[in-house]
Design an enzyme around this catalytic site. Structure first.
Site, mmCIF file in Angstrom:
data_model
loop_
_atom_site.group_PDB
_atom_site.id
_atom_site.type_symbol
_atom_site.label_atom_id
_atom_site.label_comp_id
_atom_site.label_asym_id
_atom_site.label_seq_id
_atom_site.Cartn_x
_atom_site.Cartn_y
_atom_site.Cartn_z
ATOM 1 N N TYR A 73 66.783 -66.447 -35.866
ATOM 2 C CA TYR A 73 65.918 -66.153 -34.721
ATOM 3 C C TYR A 73 64.764 -65.290 -35.203
ATOM 4 O O TYR A 73 64.968 -64.402 -36.036
ATOM 5 C CB TYR A 73 66.703 -65.436 -33.620
ATOM 6 C CG TYR A 73 67.719 -66.328 -32.936
ATOM 7 C CD1 TYR A 73 67.432 -66.931 -31.709
ATOM 8 C CD2 TYR A 73 68.955 -66.589 -33.511
ATOM 9 C CE1 TYR A 73 68.353 -67.760 -31.083
ATOM 10 C CE2 TYR A 73 69.880 -67.417 -32.889
ATOM 11 C CZ TYR A 73 69.576 -67.997 -31.673
ATOM 12 O OH TYR A 73 70.487 -68.816 -31.051
ATOM 13 N N GLU A 74 63.558 -65.523 -34.660
ATOM 14 C CA GLU A 74 62.382 -64.873 -35.239
ATOM 15 C C GLU A 74 62.396 -63.360 -35.071
ATOM 16 O O GLU A 74 61.615 -62.662 -35.703
ATOM 17 C CB GLU A 74 61.087 -65.484 -34.711
ATOM 18 C CG GLU A 74 60.733 -65.102 -33.293
ATOM 19 C CD GLU A 74 59.417 -65.761 -32.841
ATOM 20 O OE1 GLU A 74 58.781 -66.478 -33.612
ATOM 21 O OE2 GLU A 74 59.048 -65.535 -31.671
ATOM 22 N N ALA A 75 63.268 -62.833 -34.231
ATOM 23 C CA ALA A 75 63.404 -61.387 -34.100
ATOM 24 C C ALA A 75 63.918 -60.756 -35.399
ATOM 25 O O ALA A 75 63.962 -59.535 -35.520
ATOM 26 C CB ALA A 75 64.343 -61.041 -32.956
ATOM 27 N N GLY A 76 64.323 -61.591 -36.378
ATOM 28 C CA GLY A 76 64.776 -61.060 -37.656
ATOM 29 C C GLY A 76 66.248 -61.320 -37.934
ATOM 30 O O GLY A 76 66.808 -60.803 -38.892
#
Lengths: 260, 307
Positions: A60-63
């Site tokens: 997920y692009e949140a890391g």
């Protein structure tokens, strides 16, 4: 007994969104590292992890790498993505070391407009300086479109979304047929809509490869803003199975937030 | 400020001292640790003409921009996550209603890179993005450059050095040494890139707690100007391990933000109508009951003792 059978028969009737989710999930067979989007892509990835691709790593692009979401996340940075994940890194590391370095096998994107090359617009409808509708913009989509090994596109199809010319290129697809060799990513390989599934020719042009049950080629043409090509051996999408539907309805999205 | 003195201040004091009209202000936090309490205090103090920077403006900037504190927005994704639009911001961009809002737009990696360049005192950050996208046409500060070492072309984005960064963290000591866990976003990059930094924490802890786990220190007190203790200061965003994201609020905001009158009365009741964030928290009443998940502790690690 009779009641259970009726229930099962009813369950086999999938909504359009469920059909899209299942069709996209099946395409994840054999894939390893998947960059997940919120909403229906999230359902598709979590469904694939329970059916065709048990070792799928959700990014997920949140890391977050190797997420195991226990509930359906409303946002891309939900706390359920963190608890139990294999790794949580800064967004710099996520974009630089995972995405730009080429570790993402497949990423999901969507858009308000798409053209026949798979170029996507999520920025504005109308003129940039004077927009009719201001859309969210790129987020990570632009660099995802360039650096993920493959891109799957999941979006509704109408004449207003499948257009000859998009108002703004947010995320490049196959450009006008020539994607530079030095880009890590091969660009969009699959587009799934409520009507069918599309692939891309060697020249980077989208063609209809599979129709969902009950949909006609005329309907597809009626909802496409250009003269769409159709595969010589057009397939019919296998309808969702009862098992796939019950996973979506009972486990992944019991409230039907993203699948009804 | 002397290195060993306490930087603890109230939110009112910190915003009054640190945030000035016309500043570029970054309240970062990617979904997680978004300091709504600081945004609300900026609204209460009627700051004006700010340039607001954030990767994802989120509901907090919709509230602040709806309240008229800003004249410019720097961002990379403008939406209410999982819900839809930020209507107050859209009104200003689409119809200059009630006044225009200047925008400067990047992608996520571009924004992250801007903070990294700003924090590293570099003239630009290079990245493999923007090829064949219309974004460089829309923003002349996204520029292609040739590699000096190969025939590669990358895009450069300029450094971002906000006047003020406001970062929420789970716990900090009085000097501002701050522990964060969960989604890290670009809290660290924003803090190191800014001239002045306010750390807002859920819990003020002793220095020994910070020193017991130095790998978890994302921001050192060295770059921090003020420490504000503000429990539940992120609502409706969240703090991992402290309280959950109030997803229902994000859904409810859609109808509020859509209607300028409702937005105005929401601000009147919940921001101007509360003197402090503690009052806001109390006013929420039993809404908190559904936002406190069961515990999930990590295994401790052994750093070894050296005498």
């Amino acid at each position: 007994m009779a009641e259970a059978l009726t229930e099962r028969a009813a369950a086999a009737k999938a909504t359009t969104t469920e059909t899209m989710i299942v069709a996209a999930a099946r395409q994840l067979e054999g894939e390893r590292v998947c960059f997940v989007g919120i909403g229906s892509p999230n359902l598709a990835c979590n469904l694939a992890k329970r059916t065709v691709s048990l070792d799928l790593e959700l990014v997920y692009e949140a890391g977050v790498f190797g997420a195991v979401p226990a509930r359906l996340p409303l946002s891309i940075g939900d706390p359920t993505l963190v608890t139990g994940a294999a790794s949580v890194s800064s967004m710099f590391e996520l974009f630089a070391y995972y995405l730009q370095a080429g570790l993402i096998d497949v990423a999901f994107l969507s858009g308000s407009q798409i053209d026949k090359w798979g170029n996507l617009n999520t920025t504005v409808i109308g003129d940039y300086a004077n927009p009719k509708v201001r859309l969210p913009g790129s987020g990570g989509a632009c660099e995802i479109a360039i650096n993920a090994r493959k891109v799957f596109i999941l979006m509704p199809q109408t004449k207003r979304s499948f257009v000859e010319k998009i108002d703004f290129v947010t995320s490049p697809g196959h450009l006008a047929g020539k994607r530079p060799a030095e880009w890590a990513g091969a660009g969009p390989t699959i587009v799934v809509t409520g009507l069918g599934m599309y692939e891309f020719s060697d020249d980077g042009v989208m063609y209809l490869s599979s129709l969902h049950a009950g949909v006609t080629v005329e309907q597809v043409r009626g909802n496409t803003g250009w003269d769409i090509e159709v595969a010589s051996e057009l397939r019919e999408t296998h309808p969702p199975t009862a098992a796939e539907l019950s996973l979506i309805r009972e486990t992944l999205d019991p409230d039907g937030t993203y699948s009804r | 400020m002397a290195a060993d003195s306490s930087k603890v201040a109230s939110m009112q004091e910190a915003i009054r001292e640190v945030v000035r009209d016309g500043d570029t202000v970054a309240i970062e936090g990617f979904t997680h640790l978004i300091c709504f309490a600081a945004g609300h205090e900026i609204i209460r103090q009627r700051k004006r003409d700010l340039t607001l920077a954030r990767m994802t403006p989120d509901v907090i900037y919709d509230q602040m921009i709806g309240a008229g504190v800003a004249s410019k927005l720097i961002f990379s994704w403008l939406g209410n996550p999982g819900v839809g639009s930020l209507h107050a911001i859209r009104r200003r961009i689409e119809r200059a209603d009630p006044e225009p809002l200047e925008i400067e737009e990047y992608s996520h990696f571009g924004m992250v890179g801007r903070y990294v360049a700003g924090a590293s005192r570099l003239p630009f950050f290079p990245l493999r993005s923007y090829y064949e996208s219309d974004l460089p046409k829309a923003n002349p500060r996204i520029v292609p450059i040739d590699s000096p070492f190969s025939d590669d072309t990358v895009y450069a984005v300029p450094p971002l050095n906000p006047n003020v960064a406001i970062v929420h963290v789970q716990r900090a000591d009085a000097r501002g040494d701050a522990h964060i866990w969960g989604v890290l976003g670009c809290q660290k990059e924003a803090a190191f890139s800014a001239e002045r930094v306010i750390v807002v924490c859920e819990e003020l802890v002793g220095e020994s707690v910070i020193r017991s786990d130095p790998n978890r220190t994302v921001i050192p007190g060295l770059v921090v100007d003020a420490v504000v203790v503000e429990p539940k200061g992120c609502h409706p965003s969240y703090a991992q391990g402290y309280y959950d994201r109030d997803n229902r609020f994000y859904v409810e905001w859609d109808a509020i933000g859509r209607d300028p009158q409702r937005l105005e009365s929401w601000l009147k009741e919940w921001v101007h109508g509360t003197a402090t964030h503690a009052e806001y928290v109390d006013k929420m009443g039993d809404r908190w009951d559904g936002l406190l998940p069961p515990e999930a502790w990590s295994e401790p690690v052994n750093y070894g003792r050296y005498e």
